[in-house]
Every structure is written in C-alpha cells, then in structure tokens.
Scaffold this active site. Structure first.
Site, mmCIF file in Angstrom:
data_model
loop_
_atom_site.group_PDB
_atom_site.id
_atom_site.type_symbol
_atom_site.label_atom_id
_atom_site.label_comp_id
_atom_site.label_asym_id
_atom_site.label_seq_id
_atom_site.Cartn_x
_atom_site.Cartn_y
_atom_site.Cartn_z
ATOM 1 N N ARG A 232 0.830 -1.193 0.000
ATOM 2 C CA ARG A 232 0.000 0.000 0.000
ATOM 3 C C ARG A 232 0.873 1.255 0.000
ATOM 4 O O ARG A 232 1.994 1.248 0.452
ATOM 5 C CB ARG A 232 -0.906 -0.056 1.240
ATOM 6 C CG ARG A 232 -1.941 1.052 1.326
ATOM 7 C CD ARG A 232 -2.945 0.741 2.417
ATOM 8 N NE ARG A 232 -3.729 1.924 2.750
ATOM 9 C CZ ARG A 232 -3.421 2.767 3.730
ATOM 10 N NH1 ARG A 232 -2.352 2.546 4.485
ATOM 11 N NH2 ARG A 232 -4.176 3.811 3.987
ATOM 12 N N LYS B 141 4.522 -6.794 11.653
ATOM 13 C CA LYS B 141 3.683 -7.088 10.493
ATOM 14 C C LYS B 141 3.921 -8.498 9.977
ATOM 15 O O LYS B 141 5.047 -8.890 9.678
ATOM 16 C CB LYS B 141 3.950 -6.074 9.374
ATOM 17 C CG LYS B 141 3.011 -6.219 8.180
ATOM 18 C CD LYS B 141 3.129 -5.024 7.256
ATOM 19 C CE LYS B 141 2.240 -5.138 6.036
ATOM 20 N NZ LYS B 141 2.275 -3.925 5.201
ATOM 21 N N ARG C 166 -0.623 5.330 12.997
ATOM 22 C CA ARG C 166 0.395 4.851 13.949
ATOM 23 C C ARG C 166 0.010 5.239 15.367
ATOM 24 O O ARG C 166 -0.717 6.210 15.572
ATOM 25 C CB ARG C 166 1.777 5.417 13.604
ATOM 26 C CG ARG C 166 1.912 6.919 13.770
ATOM 27 C CD ARG C 166 3.275 7.406 13.280
ATOM 28 N NE ARG C 166 3.432 7.173 11.858
ATOM 29 C CZ ARG C 166 4.560 7.419 11.182
ATOM 30 N NH1 ARG C 166 5.613 7.880 11.818
ATOM 31 N NH2 ARG C 166 4.628 7.211 9.888
#
Length: 333
Positions: free
Chosen positions: A124, A189, A328
């Site tokens: 992304r 992640k 974030r």
C-alpha cells in the site's frame, strides 16, 4: 512479457523439484533431467541464483539448496480447495507482481495468480513488498462487483480478517488487525493486503485483491524491510505448533477469500464489523493519522459498518475513510 517465459519456467520447475529436497544432486543427474550436457547445467543453475536462491556446490557431491524448499504445487493446491466456483489458477516461478499480472487481463474475475517470487512486489501507498523466492505467499485473486466503488467499502478490512481466519484454522493465536489492511503479531507485520480496481466506479468494476504473508523470511531478504516484521515460522515455533505447508495454507486462503467475496456485494462490511473490532490492534489507544501534511490525533474507537476508522478527537467523534492515510500509535499511548 513480465512473467517468466513458459519454456524457461518448465526447466526451472524441473530443477527446483529435484533440488527442493535439500540433498546434493550431481551435475550428471541434473544434465539427464534437463536433457543437456553437464557443461550446460551451470547455465541453468545460474537462473536459480538470479532468483535469489543460494546454491551450495561441493566437488564430487554436486549441488544442493541448503535447507531445501517448500515449493508451491498447483495439483496439491487444487486438490485441497473445496469451493465449487470455477476459478483459474496461475503459478509462476517469478513475476513482476501477482496483482499486476491480473490487472493486465481484460477480465481478471475468478482468476488467481500465485508466484514463488516477485521482482516488483508492491504494498500500500507505493511501498515495495519484499518478495524472496519460495519464502512467503504472494497471492492475488480477481473478482467482479456490480456496485462500483460503493460496494468495495471496507473490503481491505474484510480481507485482513479472512487472513486471520485462515491462520486461526491452523491454531495460530494472538493475531491483530491494523486499519486498514495489515495483520500483526505483537506489533510486527505478518501480512498485508493491496486492492486495485478497474472499470466503472459507479457500475460494474473488476477488483484485484493481493495478499502477502510472511512465511519463512531469510535474513538476507529481511535486511530490505524497513518496519517491524515477523514470519509464520517464528510464530509457530513460539506457540509450539506444527509447521503448515505453503500449499495447504494457500488452498485454505483461497477457499476463505472465495467465500467472503461471493457474498460481499450483498452484505458489505457490516457483517464483518464486530469480528474485526475484536482484533483491532489500536482499540482504546491514542493514535495519529497522517495524510500528506495533514495530521489528526485521537483515541481509536474502532471501525464503523462501512470500514471507516472512528476516532475521538479534539473536535469530537470523527470517521476517516481509506486512501493514502498512515496510522500509527502516538508516543504517549
């Protein structure tokens, strides 16, 4: 053509199938397999090194891939897919991007593209998706929607939830979802989603949904990643679970994606909202949203029925939709 030439791919598959066991194989054995002289074998092996595969060579023993490879196999994947939908599976040793491959097709609907590696994998917001050979899952699936962009609201969140459901079927616990498209484990992640669209924004459109899952990332490749990450192998070891074959995992993922996509146009994200909230990595935390130079801070409430992120800000409760937005946790949370 961006994908590996079909004839070359055939040779690569033959070599990889033999060397995938992690054992040594002589140049003579490889030559007989390929129908070439021993002198020509090295040229073929160089193609493997071009894919980032590290070969060991010992005089008198031959060649091997240290640790072997868990290669994708279309027959094994097809045998484990339970959906009755008429999908077409495509598998390449190397491709520019599985999403790009399907986007080049006039009608990508019900097509699946898998690759062992990507030379131009994308995430992304234009980020590079590091895509080493046979270490992860790179999977894209095409689908058609009659409702245009409106029918796609919240789709990336739903796909993230599909990834979580897929991994939970193999006993993986502790997964979280980061709005709008990341799967996390302990703030690292594990997987991501990239959705691209062509066609009529207000009518029939075709969508390509790309999924990347880190499975067994090598240290060399990991050096290229600029954010905290984790792979499935590490999680499985920490949780004392058996290893999952990539073929089995891909088949389950495709089944879960087809099930979700088949009903998404009618149900939308509303059917996923409550379940997504239960995995929200930032629930109740102070977070920061960035869109270019615009910054907004607030407490993360969750998501609404169309997949927009809901924050309690200084201006009250606000909803933020997807796009080029970065989320974030703030330092004081």
């Amino acid at each position: 053509m961006s994908e590996v030439n079909i004839l070359e791919a055939g040779s690569l598959r033959q070599i990889l199938a033999l060397l995938a066991d992690g054992e040594f194989h002589s140049g003579e054995e490889l030559g007989l397999l390929l129908g070439v002289s021993r002198a020509a074998v090295w040229k073929h092996l160089q193609k493997l090194e071009g894919l980032g595969i590290r070969l060991l060579s010992i005089k008198g023993r031959g060649y091997c891939i240290d640790g072997g490879l868990d290669l994708l196999d279309l027959e094994k994947i097809e045998a484990q897919i339970h959906s009755s939908l008429p999908i077409q599976l495509n598998l390449f040793p190397q491709i520019d991007s599985t999403n790009a491959y399907l986007m080049r097709h006039t009608n990508p609907a019900l097509q699946v593209c898998l690759a062992e590696s990507q030379s131009a994998g994308r995430g992304r917001r234009g980020r590079v998706w590091v895509s080493p050979f046979a270490q992860n899952i790179y999977c894209s699936i095409g689908w058609g929607f009659e409702g245009g962009v409106a029918a796609l609201e919240g789709l990336s969140l739903a796909v993230g939830l599909v990834i979580v459901r897929t991994l939970q079927r193999y006993g993986i616990a502790g997964l979280e979802l980061k709005w709008p498209n990341d799967v996390l484990y302990q703030d690292h992640k594990l997987a991501g989603v990239l959705i691209e669209m062509t066609g009529d924004p207000a009518g029939y459109c075709q969508v390509v949904i790309g999924v990347g899952i880190n499975i067994a990332m090598g240290d060399d490749s990991a050096q290229e990643i600029t954010q905290p990450w984790i792979d499935l192998r590490t999680i499985v070891e920490r949780q004392g679970l058996p290893c999952v074959s990539r073929n089995q995992l891909v088949a389950t993922l495709i089944d879960e994606l087809l099930l979700a996509l088949n009903g998404y146009e009618q149900a939308g994200f509303a059917d996923y909202c409550v379940e997504w909230q239960s995995f929200n990595a930032h629930a109740g935390q102070m977070v920061e949203l960035r869109n270019g130079n615009n910054v907004c801070s607030g407490i993360c409430v969750g998501v609404n029925e169309v997949g927009a992120l809901v924050l309690d800000t200084a201006n009250g409760r606000e909803a933020f939709h997807g796009g080029e937005i970065s989320l974030r946790r703030t330092h004081d949370s």
